[in-house]
Write a protein that holds these residues in place. Structure first.
Motif, PDB file in Angstrom:
ATOM      1  N   LYS A   3       0.888  -0.674   0.446  1.00  0.00           N
ATOM      2  CA  LYS A   3       0.347  -0.064  -0.124  1.00  0.00           C
ATOM      3  C   LYS A   3       0.952   1.104  -0.303  1.00  0.00           C
ATOM      4  O   LYS A   3       1.907   1.082   0.676  1.00  0.00           O
ATOM      5  CB  LYS A   3      -0.708  -0.261   1.425  1.00  0.00           C
ATOM      6  CG  LYS A   3      -2.117  -1.298   1.058  1.00  0.00           C
ATOM      7  CD  LYS A   3      -3.071  -1.051   2.898  1.00  0.00           C
ATOM      8  CE  LYS A   3      -4.216   0.484   1.685  1.00  0.00           C
ATOM      9  NZ  LYS A   3      -4.974   0.606   3.327  1.00  0.00           N
ATOM     10  N   SER A  26      -3.465   7.418   3.934  1.00  0.00           N
ATOM     11  CA  SER A  26      -2.900   6.561   2.616  1.00  0.00           C
ATOM     12  C   SER A  26      -3.782   7.839   1.585  1.00  0.00           C
ATOM     13  O   SER A  26      -3.758   8.524   1.867  1.00  0.00           O
ATOM     14  CB  SER A  26      -4.490   5.903   2.437  1.00  0.00           C
ATOM     15  OG  SER A  26      -4.725   5.433   1.764  1.00  0.00           O
ATOM     16  N   LYS A  28      -5.123   7.417  -1.563  1.00  0.00           N
ATOM     17  CA  LYS A  28      -5.849   7.520  -0.849  1.00  0.00           C
ATOM     18  C   LYS A  28      -7.487   8.026  -1.132  1.00  0.00           C
ATOM     19  O   LYS A  28      -7.926   8.723  -0.917  1.00  0.00           O
ATOM     20  CB  LYS A  28      -7.226   5.947  -1.520  1.00  0.00           C
ATOM     21  CG  LYS A  28      -8.458   5.373  -1.180  1.00  0.00           C
ATOM     22  CD  LYS A  28      -9.051   4.111  -1.843  1.00  0.00           C
ATOM     23  CE  LYS A  28     -10.224   4.316  -1.322  1.00  0.00           C
ATOM     24  NZ  LYS A  28     -10.609   2.815  -1.241  1.00  0.00           N
ATOM     25  N   ASP A  29      -7.041   8.411   0.793  1.00  0.00           N
ATOM     26  CA  ASP A  29      -7.591   9.180   1.217  1.00  0.00           C
ATOM     27  C   ASP A  29      -7.236  10.874   1.106  1.00  0.00           C
ATOM     28  O   ASP A  29      -7.882  11.830   1.712  1.00  0.00           O
ATOM     29  CB  ASP A  29      -7.266   8.921   3.002  1.00  0.00           C
ATOM     30  CG  ASP A  29      -7.946   7.361   3.191  1.00  0.00           C
ATOM     31  OD1 ASP A  29      -9.004   7.023   2.647  1.00  0.00           O
ATOM     32  OD2 ASP A  29      -7.275   6.915   4.598  1.00  0.00           O
ATOM     33  N   LYS A  31      -6.552  12.046  -2.044  1.00  0.00           N
ATOM     34  CA  LYS A  31      -7.253  12.429  -3.249  1.00  0.00           C
ATOM     35  C   LYS A  31      -8.803  12.674  -2.794  1.00  0.00           C
ATOM     36  O   LYS A  31      -9.136  13.485  -3.805  1.00  0.00           O
ATOM     37  CB  LYS A  31      -6.897  11.099  -3.551  1.00  0.00           C
ATOM     38  CG  LYS A  31      -5.747  10.761  -4.694  1.00  0.00           C
ATOM     39  CD  LYS A  31      -5.209  10.020  -5.954  1.00  0.00           C
ATOM     40  CE  LYS A  31      -3.856  10.096  -5.787  1.00  0.00           C
ATOM     41  NZ  LYS A  31      -3.167   9.400  -6.980  1.00  0.00           N
ATOM     42  N   GLU A  32      -9.022  11.725  -1.490  1.00  0.00           N
ATOM     43  CA  GLU A  32     -10.986  12.132  -1.661  1.00  0.00           C
ATOM     44  C   GLU A  32     -11.121  13.068  -1.038  1.00  0.00           C
ATOM     45  O   GLU A  32     -11.919  13.058  -0.719  1.00  0.00           O
ATOM     46  CB  GLU A  32     -11.404  10.356  -0.912  1.00  0.00           C
ATOM     47  CG  GLU A  32     -11.730   9.220  -2.527  1.00  0.00           C
ATOM     48  CD  GLU A  32     -11.513   7.767  -1.696  1.00  0.00           C
ATOM     49  OE1 GLU A  32     -11.944   8.074  -0.201  1.00  0.00           O
ATOM     50  OE2 GLU A  32     -11.474   7.262  -1.945  1.00  0.00           O
TER      51      GLU A  32
END
Length: 108
Positions: A3, A26, A28-29, A31-32
């Motif tokens: 990851k 993360s 991903k977190d 970017k969101e």
């Protein structure tokens, strides 16, 4: 499993031991846009105190109220020894990868 994370903060050991706590978020977190979730209790309050006893009482109240709802999710923390931290040369904002694998057990 591999990851990708971003170094969010690097803190000294709370007990003064020769290690550091590296907090990771993360990618991903990030970017969101969930890096700074809104608190279900409204805007954060600053606690005022005039002596150490008041500060400790307020700190205990704050920590005891951090059950499931008050705590931020999505943060991974690693405890690194000082020589590991210096060898890696980590700084806030660096992208890092964590790789987890299950150890093979023979027999038993």
């Amino acid at each position: 499993m591999k990851k990708e994370y971003v170094v969010r903060s690097i803190d000294a050991a709370p007990d003064g031991a020769p290690y550091v706590i590296v907090s990771l978020s993360s990618v991903k977190d990030l970017k969101e846009g969930t890096q700074n979730p809104q608190s279900p209790f409204g805007s954060p309050k600053v606690m005022g105190f005039s002596n150490m006893n008041d500060m400790m009482k307020d700190l205990n109240k704050m920590l005891s109220g951090m059950g499931g709802m008050g705590m931020q999710g999505g943060i991974t923390q690693l405890k690194l020894e000082m020589h590991e931290y210096k060898d890696m040369g980590l700084s806030v904002g660096d992208k890092v990868f964590l790789e987890l694998s299950k150890a093979e057990s023979l027999g038993v």
